[in-house]
Design an enzyme around this catalytic site. Structure first.
Site, PDB file in Angstrom:
ATOM      1  CD  GLU A 262      -2.446   1.296   2.772  1.00 26.77           C
ATOM      2  OE1 GLU A 262      -3.396   2.081   2.898  1.00 26.77           O
ATOM      3  OE2 GLU A 262      -2.041   0.558   3.695  1.00 26.77           O
ATOM      4  CE  LYS A 337      -8.350   1.617   3.392  1.00 22.07           C
ATOM      5  NZ  LYS A 337      -7.251   1.953   4.336  1.00 22.07           N
ATOM      6  CB  CYS A 390      -4.790  -1.156   4.562  1.00 25.08           C
ATOM      7  SG  CYS A 390      -4.039  -1.016   6.197  1.00 25.08           S
TER       8      CYS A 390
END
Length: 511
Positions: A262, A337, A390
Site C-alpha cells: 500500500e 479504497k 489494508c
C-alpha cells in the site's frame, strides 16, 4: 468476590480473553474469559447490571487487543503520543456498547438471576453476540477489528458456511457448554457441544479438494521501509531502491505478477496533473522508473495516490489507490479504497474535533475520499484480481464483487505503524477472508507481515515482521464459491435467528 466486585471481574475477564487473539493465540484464555462473563450475566440482578458487566468485559478485551493503535500516534508530530492511549480507551468505551447490548438483551429473553447458568441464557447470548458483532462492522461506518471467531481460526471450518460472526457464536456456545459442564448440567452441555460439532463438521465436510496452484509466477515484495522514513524526502530514493532490490529477477523464465505494498510510491502516476506534481520528472518518466525493475511481460501491482482537482487546478481530494502497470509503464487498471480508516485517513466530525487540536494520522491537508467498493480487475492472461486495501480486508462478507468473482484477492497494506500486535492480527483476519470466500489472498506490506494464503486460509509463505525480502511463488488456485461466498452474512444472521428462536422456545417450554 464475584458478588462484591462483578464489574472488576468482568474487566479482568475481558483483558484475559484478549490474549486469545494474535499474536499470543492463547485461545483457552478466551474461553475462560467468556465463561466468566456468561456466569456474571446469569447472576446479574437486573438488566442494568448485565449491561454494565458486558461493557466492562469489552472494555478490557478491546483495550488490551487494540493497544497497537497507541503506537500509531508515535509516528506523527501534531498531537502528543500519550493521546494514543486516550484514543485506545475511548474507542474501547464505544466498542464496549455492542457486547453490553447483547448482555442486556439476555435479561430480556431470560429475566431473573440464579446461581447457575442455563442453556436458554447461553443460546440467547450466542445469538445476540453474533448480531451485535455484525452491527459493530457497519454502525458509524463500522470497526470490525478482532471479531471473536478469529480465535478459532485454525479450526474455523464453519466459517465457510456461517462466516466469522457465526464462528464467534460457536465460540460463545462452546464457552457456555464448558460452564454448564463445570456446573454438572450434563445434558444441556452435551446438546450445545453437539450443535457446535455439527456445524463445524458441516464446514469441514464441504471442504473441496485442495485447489491446484495456477501457472502464474508471483513476487511479493517487502522492502522493510520504516514508517518514520516514509514521508521524509531525503529517504525517498533509499526506500525506492529497497523496493527495486527485492523486485529484480532477471532469471525468471515466465512473466510474473509483482506485488508492492500500500502507498509504495508517493509519486503521482496519472497524466493530466499540473506540472508541479511531477517535477523534475514527467508522468511518463515516473511510470518508466517504477517499472524499470520488471522483466518484459511482467505486471506490477502497487499502491499509490490519486488526486482530484477543481477548476483552478487546486487539489481538493485524494484517493488511496492501487495501480496495475504493464512492463512498458502503461496503467492497465486501478482501484480506489472504499473503507477508509476513521482517525487515520479521515477525521470524523473534523469541524468539531479539529478545533480541539485533533487531526488524522496520515499527514497532509487534503482529505481522502472513498471509492465505490469491492471490485474485480481483469489482468488479462494473469487472471482476475480482487482488491482490498489494508483495513478493508477485515470486513467479513464485503470483500468480493460477487457478480464478478475474482480468482484471488490482493491485500496491500501499510502495517508499519501498528506496533507488534497489529500486523499478526491483520494477517489472521486476512486468513479468515480466504477461508470464508474460498479464495487465495496475497499480502504485501512495507515491514511485514507479507504472505501468501491459500483458499483454505492456510499460511503458505510469509516474511517475518521488520525484515526485508520477497516471496517467489506461484499464485494459489481458488475454490468454487463457498456457501458463505454465495449468501454472505445472511447465513450468519440466520444462525443468530435460529439460536434466539431455540432460546425463546426452550424458555417457553420450561415455563
Amino acid at each position: 468476590m464475584i458478588q462484591r466486585y462483578p464489574r472488576l471481574l468482568a474487566l479482568l475477564a475481558g483483558g484475559l480473553s484478549a490474549t486469545g487473539f494474535a499474536p499470543l493465540g492463547l485461545w483457552p484464555m478466551t474461553l475462560a474469559g467468556m465463561m466468566l462473563l456468561i456466569h456474571l450475566i446469569s447472576i446479574a440482578p437486573n438488566r442494568r447490571a448485565a449491561f454494565a458487566r458486558g461493557w466492562f468485559f469489552a472494555l478490557g478485551q478491546f483495550t488490551i487487543g487494540l493497544n497497537w493503535i497507541a503506537i500509531a500516534f508515535t509516528y506523527q508530530d501534531t498531537m502528543p503520543s500519550w493521546l494514543g492511549w486516550v484514543a485506545v480507551v475511548g474507542l474501547s468505551c464505544y466498542l464496549g456498547l455492542f457486547p453490553a447490548l447483547a448482555a442486556l438483551a439476555v435479561k430480556v429473553v431470560r429475566p431473573g438471576s440464579g446461581d447457575k447458568v442455563d442453556a436458554v441464557q447461553v443460546l440467547a447470548f450466542a445469538g445476540l453476540w453474533l448480531i451485535t458483532e455484525w452491527m459493530r462492522a457497519w454502525v458509524f461506518t463500522g470497526f470490525a477489528w478482532n471479531p471473536l471467531g478469529v480465535v478459532a481460526l485454525d479450526a474455523g471450518w464453519a466459517a465457510r458456511i456461517v462466516g466469522t460472526y457465526g464462528l464467534g457464536a460457536l465460540v460463545v456456545l462452546t464457552a457456555g457448554a464448558l460452564l454448564l459442564l463445570v456446573q454438572r448440567q450434563w445434558r444441556a452441555a452435551a446438546a450445545l457441544l453437539g450443535g457446535v460439532v455439527l456445524v463445524s463438521s458441516a464446514g469441514w465436510a464441504i471442504q473441496p479438494r485442495a485447489a491446484p496452484p495456477t501457472a502464474t509466477p508471483i513476487t511479493v515484495v517487502q522492502p522493510n521501509n520504516d514508517q518514520s522514513d516514509k514521508y521524509d524526502p531525503q529517504e525517498a530514493m533509499r526506500n525506492f531502491a529497497r523496493l527495486e532490490r527485492q523486485t529484480v529477477d532477471r532469471q525468471a523464465v515466465r512473466p510474473r505478477i509483482v506485488f508492492w505494498p500500500e502507498a509504495a510510491t508517493e509519486d503521482f502516476v496519472e497524466d493530466g496533473y499540473p506540472r508541479r506534481y511531477y517535477y523534475p520528472e514527467t508522468a511518463a518518466g515516473v511510470r518508466a522508473r517504477l517499472t524499470r525493475s520488471l522483466n518484459d511481460g511482467d505486471l506490477l501491482v502497487t499502491g499509490g495516490v490519486k488526486l482530484d482537482f477543481d477548476r483552478n487546478g487546486q487539489a481538493v481530494a485524494a484517493a488511496n489507490s492501487v495501480f496495475a502497470f504493464s512492463s512498458q509503464g502503461e496503467i492497465l487498471a486501478s482501484y480506489d479504497k472504499s473503507h477508509l480508516v476513521p482517525g487515520g485517513e479521515y477525521l470524523p466530525y473534523e469541524d468539531i474535533l479539529g478545533q480541539i487540536g485533533l487531526s488524522r494520522l496520515v499527514p497532509g491537508t487534503i482529505g481522502f475520499t472513498p471509492g465505490p467498493g469491492a471490485q474485480t480487475l481483469d489482468l488479462g492472461a494473469f487472471g482476475r484480481m480482487g482488491l482490498q486495501i489494508c483495513y478493508e480486508i477485515v470486513f467479513s462478507g464485503e470483500v468480493v464483487d460477487a457478480a464478478n468473482r475474482p480468482g484471488f484477492l490482493f491485500n496491500p497494506s501499510n502495517d508499519a505503524w501498528f506496533g507488534t500486535w497489529g500486523p499478526p492480527q491483520h494477517l489472521a483476519q486476512a486468513r479468515m477472508r480466504a477461508l470464508e470466500e474460498g479464495l487465495p489472498v496475497i499480502r504485501s506490506t512495507p515491514t511485514g507481515i507479507s504472505a501468501v494464503i491459500d483458499a483454505d486460509g492456510r499460511l503458505l509463505q510469509s516474511l517475518a515482521h521488520h525484515s526485508a525480502g520477497h516471496i517467489g511463488s506461484v499464485l494459489p488456485g481458488a475454490h468454487a464459491p463457498t456457501p458463505f461466498a454465495r449468501w454472505g452474512n445472511l447465513l450468519s444472521l440466520g444462525l443468530a435467528g435460529l439460536l434466539l428462536l431455540l432460546a425463546v422456545a426452550l424458555a417457553a417450554f420450561r415455563r
